[in-house]
Design an enzyme around this catalytic site. Structure first.
Site, PDB file in Angstrom:
ATOM      1  N   CYS A 105      13.960 -11.409  -2.432  1.00  0.00           N
ATOM      2  CA  CYS A 105      14.321 -11.025  -3.821  1.00  0.00           C
ATOM      3  C   CYS A 105      13.341 -10.356  -4.496  1.00  0.00           C
ATOM      4  CB  CYS A 105      14.861 -12.352  -4.337  1.00  0.00           C
ATOM      5  SG  CYS A 105      16.309 -13.058  -3.531  1.00  0.00           S
ATOM      6  N   GLU A 106      12.875  -9.261  -4.444  1.00  0.00           N
ATOM      7  CA  GLU A 106      12.004  -8.443  -4.726  1.00  0.00           C
ATOM      8  C   GLU A 106      12.636  -6.955  -4.725  1.00  0.00           C
ATOM      9  OE1 GLU A 106       8.479  -8.839  -5.704  1.00  0.00           O
ATOM     10  OE2 GLU A 106       8.460 -10.933  -5.651  1.00  0.00           O
ATOM     11  N   TYR A 164       0.703  -1.311  -0.046  1.00  0.00           N
ATOM     12  CA  TYR A 164      -0.229  -0.012   0.020  1.00  0.00           C
ATOM     13  C   TYR A 164       0.855   1.107  -0.060  1.00  0.00           C
ATOM     14  CZ  TYR A 164      -3.106  -3.611   2.280  1.00  0.00           C
ATOM     15  OH  TYR A 164      -3.679  -4.548   2.661  1.00  0.00           O
TER      16      TYR A 164
HETATM   17  N1  LLP Z   1     -15.186  -4.899   9.196  1.00  0.00           N
HETATM   18  C1  LLP Z   1     -14.952  -5.527   8.087  1.00  0.00           C
HETATM   19  C2  LLP Z   1     -16.023  -6.050   7.131  1.00  0.00           C
HETATM   20  C3  LLP Z   1     -13.504  -5.586   7.198  1.00  0.00           C
HETATM   21  O1  LLP Z   1     -13.429  -5.775   6.284  1.00  0.00           O
HETATM   22  C4  LLP Z   1     -12.576  -4.864   7.980  1.00  0.00           C
HETATM   23  C5  LLP Z   1     -11.236  -4.960   7.641  1.00  0.00           C
HETATM   24  C6  LLP Z   1     -12.921  -4.242   9.407  1.00  0.00           C
HETATM   25  C7  LLP Z   1     -14.200  -4.463   9.942  1.00  0.00           C
HETATM   26  C8  LLP Z   1     -11.806  -3.794  10.146  1.00  0.00           C
HETATM   27  O2  LLP Z   1     -11.060  -2.665   9.443  1.00  0.00           O
HETATM   28  P1  LLP Z   1     -10.117  -1.820  10.458  1.00  0.00           P
HETATM   29  O3  LLP Z   1     -10.740  -1.245  11.680  1.00  0.00           O
HETATM   30  O4  LLP Z   1      -8.857  -2.685  10.795  1.00  0.00           O
HETATM   31  O5  LLP Z   1      -9.490  -0.910   9.529  1.00  0.00           O
HETATM   32  N2  LLP Z   1      -4.805  -5.065   5.407  1.00  0.00           N
HETATM   33  C9  LLP Z   1      -5.234  -3.647   5.146  1.00  0.00           C
HETATM   34  C10 LLP Z   1      -6.680  -3.537   5.877  1.00  0.00           C
HETATM   35  C11 LLP Z   1      -7.496  -4.410   5.265  1.00  0.00           C
HETATM   36  C12 LLP Z   1      -8.830  -4.316   6.059  1.00  0.00           C
HETATM   37  C13 LLP Z   1      -9.872  -5.341   5.511  1.00  0.00           C
HETATM   38  N3  LLP Z   1     -10.894  -5.263   6.275  1.00  0.00           N
HETATM   39  C14 LLP Z   1      -4.323  -2.763   5.681  1.00  0.00           C
HETATM   40  O6  LLP Z   1      -3.050  -3.312   6.185  1.00  0.00           O
HETATM   41  O7  LLP Z   1      -4.350  -1.445   5.712  1.00  0.00           O
END
Ligand code: LLP
Length: 863
Positions: A814-815, A787
């Site tokens: 290796c990227e 990201y």
């Molecule tokens: N509810 C649902 C339906 C979700 O899909 C998610 C996150 C959350 C709650 C919680 O979201 P949060 O409060 O943590 O923002 N890998 C990415 C974030 C992906 C989030 C996926 N869904 C990152 O590292 O920023």
């Protein structure tokens, strides 16, 4: 006390003070103190002052007044100076009396000068002559031996062709170059001088003015002539900011700029300095510092010749309003020799200077900048009339020119796509890129500027295109320096745990989670009274101990896979669970239906159409797509047609029909638009939209407005305002009191509680870049690669050493994308030093992989 006499070749420092910096006793005390410290540094000092606040306007009024009104207007000016003199403890100083008498006699016989304009220049010059006279008296009364210098003896206006009498007398310029003979002659006379800004003389000895911003320009002329060590501009703000701070409180102080960038920023809108004052300094390589008179401890902005090795960054965004575009269309123009010369001849004839230029085969569009042109609609109409003889003319006004400034703009284009997307909804009249590669300008309707600039600035910060984390260029935000809501900067938890973390890092790369921080975040959320149920989205970090702590704090657990359900059950069996999987298989749903305490949420028709059996006589949730997504990166936005999440609104009726037929009751309506959101109003809007839909459906008992609560990503970014969130939710709940309110954050609870520790392995230089290798990379933390996420990186082994080296922090994978931090300013690092990568408690370890068969960082939880 005067310091001992200076060496003959002692350097000069020029100090310039504006109107509000010379109008009170405390400011004059400060001027005396600054003059003293600069002399103690071993420098000669030349002080340049503006007129007292309000006096230039009063002199304008005097100029415009009738002969009979003039004496009373003049007496007001006299009284203001006498009053300040008294407060400064000066008993009717003789020089001031003489100067005040000169003012009175000047306005009683206006015709003594050669012309009306010359008299006007003479009259307006009195403000600076008076303030400098008063200042000299005060400094001498303090025992500082300040000599009054008549600026007109030092600054000779340049004779320029094509100048009318008005600009020659009221908007003069000086060709200032280092003048050793003059500097030595002045040095022979003394060590401290005070003189006037804004005024100079012409060849005949007549007083001329330097025009708007003239005092800054005077200081620059003096700085250049004396080849000064530096020029200091003391004003009412700490320096130049990355945007107009009154419009964008998150704008960052620019602590260091080179002349060209500074020139571009002030020319495109920053009001702190007049654009004309930089070129004399640039030519003679004299640095300029801006300081806040009221807050002298603040670092200010340094503009100088050095191009420090800083991260490539956009430095600022500005908007100039009142822009007029002239679009000239001619079918025959392509390859027609001299068309542009003909066109521009008309601009010259009407005295209009052109700023931006865009050209196509059959069209040339240019902008007229109101700061360079005395624009009136007649002038533009006359121009359009003349131009219409050779082409079709369209005048587009009023427009605003929004400009991004930064060295090497063309090299940053690929990082600007989120910004460019912001322009998608609006009509952009013209885009230009400066040939010096320093700016990119978008001309839009004037009304859009107020809304666009704050949004674009926030995107610049969030996407890291404006490198607020580079302390060599950027200081604190205006909000934290001057805002009402200044919060004491909180020290991250890991400072107090330093030794323990250093010991843990001995075992190899590891994530460390701090439970007290998790509890603190949980309690901060539980304070939001409007929310009836909280769920923790365990995908952010499913560490068993964290799940237990959050369950103790009253959180249910939101899961998206059978694995997560199993982990949640294992951590705490009693806690209620949500299962909101996306594109999961029939088998996944079958397992979920067998999980006790679990409410299943669907987000498509397929499960009801094909596996209706599993949902018969059950309460279910429905995740709806509200048609838009938002969040810190496009990959985490979960709404709209290009997102796979949520039921399309068009399918709502079909879904409800199916549910009814099967005998499933939709008791929960859910929306989650994305992750990393810092706008508290977002969830208020989602609640209102869901409530509107729920009213139509009849069976709904609770609204789940999702997670997505963000944490600040770059230093000084304002955190999510939980009070505003609480207030907004309470308000919207008063409108729809019949629904329970649920939320399901992940990141907010755990991100700042986690750090990744990794030791330095190798250092490598390539031309100007320094690569700093650590023992783990994207296999442990993929967020920077995936990201472009920014995580603060700190050398924990050298926590208090000066961060003076720019590194690209990379892992061993290796990227080429295996980068943990771009352009990180750290103390000089050595093999074995422990780096701490902060805010990695969410979406860190859980997204790690075995790529290259490298075991990712281990995990440890500490109290
Ligand atoms: N509810 C649902 C339906 C979700 O899909 C998610 C996150 C959350 C709650 C919680 O979201 P949060 O409060 O943590 O923002 N890998 C990415 C974030 C992906 C989030 C996926 N869904 C990152 O590292 O920023």
């Amino acid at each position: 006390m005067n310091p001992p006499s200076l060496a003959v070749d002692a350097p000069w420092i020029v100090l310039k003070f504006g109107g509000s910096s010379v109008s009170t006793v405390s400011r004059w005390q400060q001027i005396a103190a600054l003059a003293t410290t600069r002399r103690q540094e071993g420098a000669r000092v030349l002080i340049v002052v503006s007129a007292l606040a309000g006096i230039t306007d009063a002199l304008h009024a005097l100029y415009k007044a009738s002969a009979t009104q003039r004496p009373s207007e003049a007496m007001l000016i006299v009284a203001q100076h006498q009053h300040l003199a008294e407060k400064l403890g000066l008993h009717r100083p003789k020089a001031l009396r003489t100067q005040l008498d000169a003012l009175v006699s000047l306005c009683s016989c206006p015709s003594h000068s050669s012309s009306e304009l010359a008299w006007r220049a003479e009259l307006l010059a009195q403000g600076e002559l008076l303030s400098s006279t008063l200042g000299a008296a005060y400094l001498n009364a303090q025992g500082l031996h300040a000599q009054w210098l008549d600026a007109r003896l030092a600054l000779l206006a340049t004779e320029l062709p094509h100048r009318n009498e008005r600009t020659r007398l009221l908007s003069a310029s000086v060709r200032a170059r280092p003048d050793q003979a003059w500097s030595e002659a002045l040095a022979a006379r003394g060590e401290l001088f005070i003189t006037q800004g804004f005024i100079a003389r012409d060849r005949s000895g007549q007083t001329v003015l330097l025009g708007r911003g003239g005092s800054d320009t005077s200081a620059a002329y003096f700085g250049a002539q004396l080849a000064a060590e530096r020029v200091e501009i003391w004003t009412d703000v700490a320096g130049i900011f990355s945007a107009n701070p009154h419009q964008v409180p998150d704008a960052r102080l620019l602590t260091q700029l080179d002349y060209e960038e500074a020139q571009e920023i002030v020319a495109t809108g920053a009001k702190v300095l007049h654009p004309h004052c930089l070129s004399p300094l640039r030519r003679s390589r004299v640095p300029l510092r801006i300081h806040d008179t009221a807050n002298p401890q603040l670092p200010g902005t340094l503009i100088g010749p050095t191009k420090a090795s800083t991260a490539p960054s956009v430095k600022g965004i500005s908007a100039r309003r009142g822009i007029t575009l002239v679009s000239m269309e001619s079918v025959g123009m392509w390859q027609e020799v001299g068309f542009l010369a003909d066109v521009f001849a008309y601009f010259k004839r009407h005295g209009l200077s052109v700023d931006l230029v865009g050209s196509a085969e059959t069209n040339v569009t240019v902008s007229l900048d109101p700061t360079e042109n005395l624009l009136d609609s007649d002038a533009v109409a006359r121009l359009a009339d003349d131009l219409s003889t050779i082409c079709r003319v369209k005048v587009i006004a009023p427009c605003a020119a929004i400009t991004l400034v930064g060295r090497g703009m063309r090299g940053m284009l690929h990082r600007l796509s989120p910004l460019l997307a912001e322009f998608g909804e609006h009509h952009v009249h013209l885009i230009t890129q400066s040939s010096n590669n320093l700016n990119l300008t978008f001309v839009v309707d004037e009304g859009l500027a107020d809304e666009l600039v704050p949004r674009l600035h926030s995107l610049l910060l969030r996407t890291g295109v404006l490198r607020a984390d580079d302390p060599l260029c950027f200081g604190a935000s205006w909000r934290s320096l001057y805002g009402q809501d200044k919060a004491a900067p909180s020290v991250p938890w890991w400072h107090a745990q330093r030794q323990r973390l250093l010991d843990l890092a001995e075992q190899g790369p590891c994530y460390v989670y701090h439970l007290p921080t998790v509890r603190a975040r949980a309690r901060a959320l539980r304070h939001i009274g409007a929310v009836n149920r909280w769920y923790y989205a365990i995908k952010a970090n499913p560490q068993q101990r964290l799940l237990q702590v959050l369950a103790e704090e009253g959180f249910g657990l939101e899961c998206v896979s059978p694995g997560e359900l199993q982990r949640a059950r294992g951590a705490t069996a009693k806690t209620s669970r949500l299962f909101s999987a996306n594109f999961a298989s029939q088998e996944d749903f079958r397992l979920a239906t067998q999980d006790p305490n679990t409410l299943i949420t669907l987000d498509g028709l397929h499960p009801l159409q094909h596996w209706g059996l599993w949902f018969r006589d059950r309460d279910i949730g429905l995740r709806i797509d509200l048609g838009r997504g938002l969040g810190h990166h496009e990959k985490v936005r979960t709404g709209g047609v290009f997102s796979k999440f949520g039921l399309a609104l068009d399918d709502l009726d079909a879904f409800l029909d199916l549910a009814k037929r099967i005998g499933a009751r939709v008791t929960l309506l859910h929306a989650h638009l994305g992750s990393g959101v810092l706008d508290p109003h977002h969830w208020v809007r989602v609640y209102a939209e869901l409530a509107g839909l729920a009213e139509r459906m009849g069976t709904v008992a609770a609204l789940d407005i999702g997670g997505g609560l963000g944490i600040p990503q770059y230093p000084d970014e304002a955190p999510l305002d939980l009070d505003a969130l609480a207030e907004g939710l309470a308000e919207v709940q008063r409108v729809y009191p019949q629904y329970e309110l649920w939320m399901e954050p992940g990141r907010f609870l755990v991100a700042e509680a986690g750090v990744l520790l990794a030791r330095v392995t190798q250092i490598k230089s390539k031309k100007t870049l320094q690569y700093l290798g650590v023992e783990t990379g994207m296999n442990s933390l993929i967020r920077p690669a995936l990201y472009g996420a920014q995580h603060p990186i700190i050398n924990l082994s050298r926590l208090h050493a000066e961060a003076d080296t720019l590194y690209q922090v990379v892992g061993p994978i290796c990227e080429s994308g295996d980068i943990l931090g771009k352009d990180c300013r750290l103390p000089r690092c050595r093999e074995g030093d422990v780096l701490l990568i902060a805010n990695t408690g969410a979406y860190g370890a859980v997204m790690a992989s075995q790529y290259n068969l490298r075991t990712p960082a281990t995990e440890t939880v500490i109290e």
